[in-house]
Design a protein around this motif. Sequence first.
Motif, PDB file in Angstrom:
ATOM      1  N   GLN A  35       0.870  -1.164   0.000  1.00  0.00           N
ATOM      2  CA  GLN A  35       0.000   0.000   0.000  1.00  0.00           C
ATOM      3  C   GLN A  35       0.909   1.217   0.000  1.00  0.00           C
ATOM      4  O   GLN A  35       2.122   1.101   0.093  1.00  0.00           O
ATOM      5  N   LYS A  36       0.313   2.400  -0.049  1.00  0.00           N
ATOM      6  CA  LYS A  36       1.094   3.632   0.007  1.00  0.00           C
ATOM      7  C   LYS A  36       0.638   4.482   1.178  1.00  0.00           C
ATOM      8  O   LYS A  36      -0.517   4.424   1.585  1.00  0.00           O
ATOM      9  N   CYS A  37       1.570   5.233   1.744  1.00  0.00           N
ATOM     10  CA  CYS A  37       1.248   6.191   2.798  1.00  0.00           C
ATOM     11  C   CYS A  37       2.263   7.325   2.718  1.00  0.00           C
ATOM     12  O   CYS A  37       3.285   7.210   2.053  1.00  0.00           O
ATOM     13  N   PHE A  38       1.974   8.422   3.389  1.00  0.00           N
ATOM     14  CA  PHE A  38       2.925   9.522   3.465  1.00  0.00           C
ATOM     15  C   PHE A  38       4.039   9.109   4.423  1.00  0.00           C
ATOM     16  O   PHE A  38       3.782   8.563   5.495  1.00  0.00           O
ATOM     17  N   ALA A  39       5.278   9.362   4.037  1.00  0.00           N
ATOM     18  CA  ALA A  39       6.423   8.966   4.861  1.00  0.00           C
ATOM     19  C   ALA A  39       6.357   9.582   6.253  1.00  0.00           C
ATOM     20  O   ALA A  39       6.761   8.970   7.232  1.00  0.00           O
ATOM     21  N   ALA A  40       5.814  10.782   6.382  1.00  0.00           N
ATOM     22  CA  ALA A  40       5.701  11.444   7.679  1.00  0.00           C
ATOM     23  C   ALA A  40       4.704  10.726   8.599  1.00  0.00           C
ATOM     24  O   ALA A  40       4.768  10.877   9.817  1.00  0.00           O
ATOM     25  N   ASP A  41       3.804   9.936   8.035  1.00  0.00           N
ATOM     26  CA  ASP A  41       2.812   9.219   8.834  1.00  0.00           C
ATOM     27  C   ASP A  41       3.296   7.853   9.306  1.00  0.00           C
ATOM     28  O   ASP A  41       2.604   7.178  10.047  1.00  0.00           O
ATOM     29  N   TRP A  42       4.473   7.433   8.878  1.00  0.00           N
ATOM     30  CA  TRP A  42       4.998   6.123   9.240  1.00  0.00           C
ATOM     31  C   TRP A  42       5.566   6.177  10.650  1.00  0.00           C
ATOM     32  O   TRP A  42       6.376   7.027  10.982  1.00  0.00           O
ATOM     33  N   ASP A  43       5.158   5.271  11.503  1.00  0.00           N
ATOM     34  CA  ASP A  43       5.654   5.186  12.872  1.00  0.00           C
ATOM     35  C   ASP A  43       6.792   4.170  12.882  1.00  0.00           C
ATOM     36  O   ASP A  43       6.556   2.971  12.814  1.00  0.00           O
ATOM     37  N   ALA A  44       8.031   4.641  12.946  1.00  0.00           N
ATOM     38  CA  ALA A  44       9.201   3.773  12.832  1.00  0.00           C
ATOM     39  C   ALA A  44       9.302   2.744  13.964  1.00  0.00           C
ATOM     40  O   ALA A  44       9.836   1.664  13.771  1.00  0.00           O
ATOM     41  N   LYS A  45       8.785   3.067  15.136  1.00  0.00           N
ATOM     42  CA  LYS A  45       8.867   2.136  16.262  1.00  0.00           C
ATOM     43  C   LYS A  45       7.849   1.006  16.145  1.00  0.00           C
ATOM     44  O   LYS A  45       8.159  -0.146  16.350  1.00  0.00           O
ATOM     45  N   ARG A  46       6.620   1.364  15.813  1.00  0.00           N
ATOM     46  CA  ARG A  46       5.550   0.369  15.744  1.00  0.00           C
ATOM     47  C   ARG A  46       5.375  -0.202  14.340  1.00  0.00           C
ATOM     48  O   ARG A  46       4.771  -1.228  14.158  1.00  0.00           O
ATOM     49  N   GLU A  47       5.854   0.511  13.324  1.00  0.00           N
ATOM     50  CA  GLU A  47       5.846   0.187  11.907  1.00  0.00           C
ATOM     51  C   GLU A  47       4.565   0.509  11.146  1.00  0.00           C
ATOM     52  O   GLU A  47       4.654   0.873  10.006  1.00  0.00           O
ATOM     53  N   PRO A  48       3.371   0.423  11.684  1.00  0.00           N
ATOM     54  CA  PRO A  48       2.223   0.819  10.865  1.00  0.00           C
ATOM     55  C   PRO A  48       2.115   2.338  10.794  1.00  0.00           C
ATOM     56  O   PRO A  48       2.711   3.043  11.589  1.00  0.00           O
ATOM     57  N   PRO A  49       1.348   2.856   9.839  1.00  0.00           N
ATOM     58  CA  PRO A  49       1.152   4.311   9.763  1.00  0.00           C
ATOM     59  C   PRO A  49       0.474   4.858  11.016  1.00  0.00           C
ATOM     60  O   PRO A  49      -0.305   4.152  11.656  1.00  0.00           O
ATOM     61  N   LYS A  50       0.751   6.115  11.354  1.00  0.00           N
ATOM     62  CA  LYS A  50       0.165   6.752  12.529  1.00  0.00           C
ATOM     63  C   LYS A  50      -1.317   7.043  12.327  1.00  0.00           C
ATOM     64  O   LYS A  50      -2.102   6.964  13.236  1.00  0.00           O
ATOM     65  N   ALA A  51      -1.685   7.440  11.111  1.00  0.00           N
ATOM     66  CA  ALA A  51      -3.076   7.782  10.804  1.00  0.00           C
ATOM     67  C   ALA A  51      -3.578   6.844   9.706  1.00  0.00           C
ATOM     68  O   ALA A  51      -2.791   6.165   9.058  1.00  0.00           O
ATOM     69  N   LYS A  52      -4.866   6.841   9.507  1.00  0.00           N
ATOM     70  CA  LYS A  52      -5.406   6.056   8.409  1.00  0.00           C
ATOM     71  C   LYS A  52      -4.853   6.617   7.103  1.00  0.00           C
ATOM     72  O   LYS A  52      -4.706   7.820   6.963  1.00  0.00           O
ATOM     73  N   MET A  53      -4.569   5.760   6.169  1.00  0.00           N
ATOM     74  CA  MET A  53      -4.001   6.203   4.907  1.00  0.00           C
ATOM     75  C   MET A  53      -4.940   7.170   4.207  1.00  0.00           C
ATOM     76  O   MET A  53      -6.133   6.935   4.135  1.00  0.00           O
ATOM     77  N   GLY A  54      -4.370   8.260   3.723  1.00  0.00           N
ATOM     78  CA  GLY A  54      -5.144   9.253   3.004  1.00  0.00           C
ATOM     79  C   GLY A  54      -5.852  10.260   3.876  1.00  0.00           C
ATOM     80  O   GLY A  54      -6.546  11.128   3.386  1.00  0.00           O
ATOM     81  N   THR A  55      -5.694  10.193   5.204  1.00  0.00           N
ATOM     82  CA  THR A  55      -6.388  11.117   6.097  1.00  0.00           C
ATOM     83  C   THR A  55      -5.427  11.992   6.894  1.00  0.00           C
ATOM     84  O   THR A  55      -5.781  12.504   7.920  1.00  0.00           O
ATOM     85  N   ALA A  56      -4.231  12.161   6.413  1.00  0.00           N
ATOM     86  CA  ALA A  56      -3.229  12.906   7.159  1.00  0.00           C
ATOM     87  C   ALA A  56      -3.303  14.410   6.908  1.00  0.00           C
ATOM     88  O   ALA A  56      -2.385  15.131   7.229  1.00  0.00           O
ATOM     89  N   GLY A  57      -4.389  14.857   6.325  1.00  0.00           N
ATOM     90  CA  GLY A  57      -4.576  16.288   6.124  1.00  0.00           C
ATOM     91  C   GLY A  57      -3.765  16.857   4.987  1.00  0.00           C
ATOM     92  O   GLY A  57      -3.431  18.027   4.965  1.00  0.00           O
TER      93      GLY A  57
END
Length: 58
Positions: A35-57
């Motif tokens: 899938q794709k996500c914004f790099a700024a939304d990636w949580d390096a410690k937990r690995e999944p994105p911080k927000a739902k994909m496409g909803t990072a404003g």
Amino acid sequence: MEVIRQLLTERASRTSQARIQLTFCQDSKCLRSGQKCFAADWDAKREPPKAKMGTAGR
């Protein structure tokens, strides 16, 4: 089953979205998906994105 999550920023698209590569391995057989996500939304410690994909404003 082993699941490996990777954020591939070196091939980020023109919209600044990076690809999340998911690799599922079991009994020496692997399947890759992504899938794709914004790099700024990636949580390096937990690995999944911080927000739902496409909803990072963005």
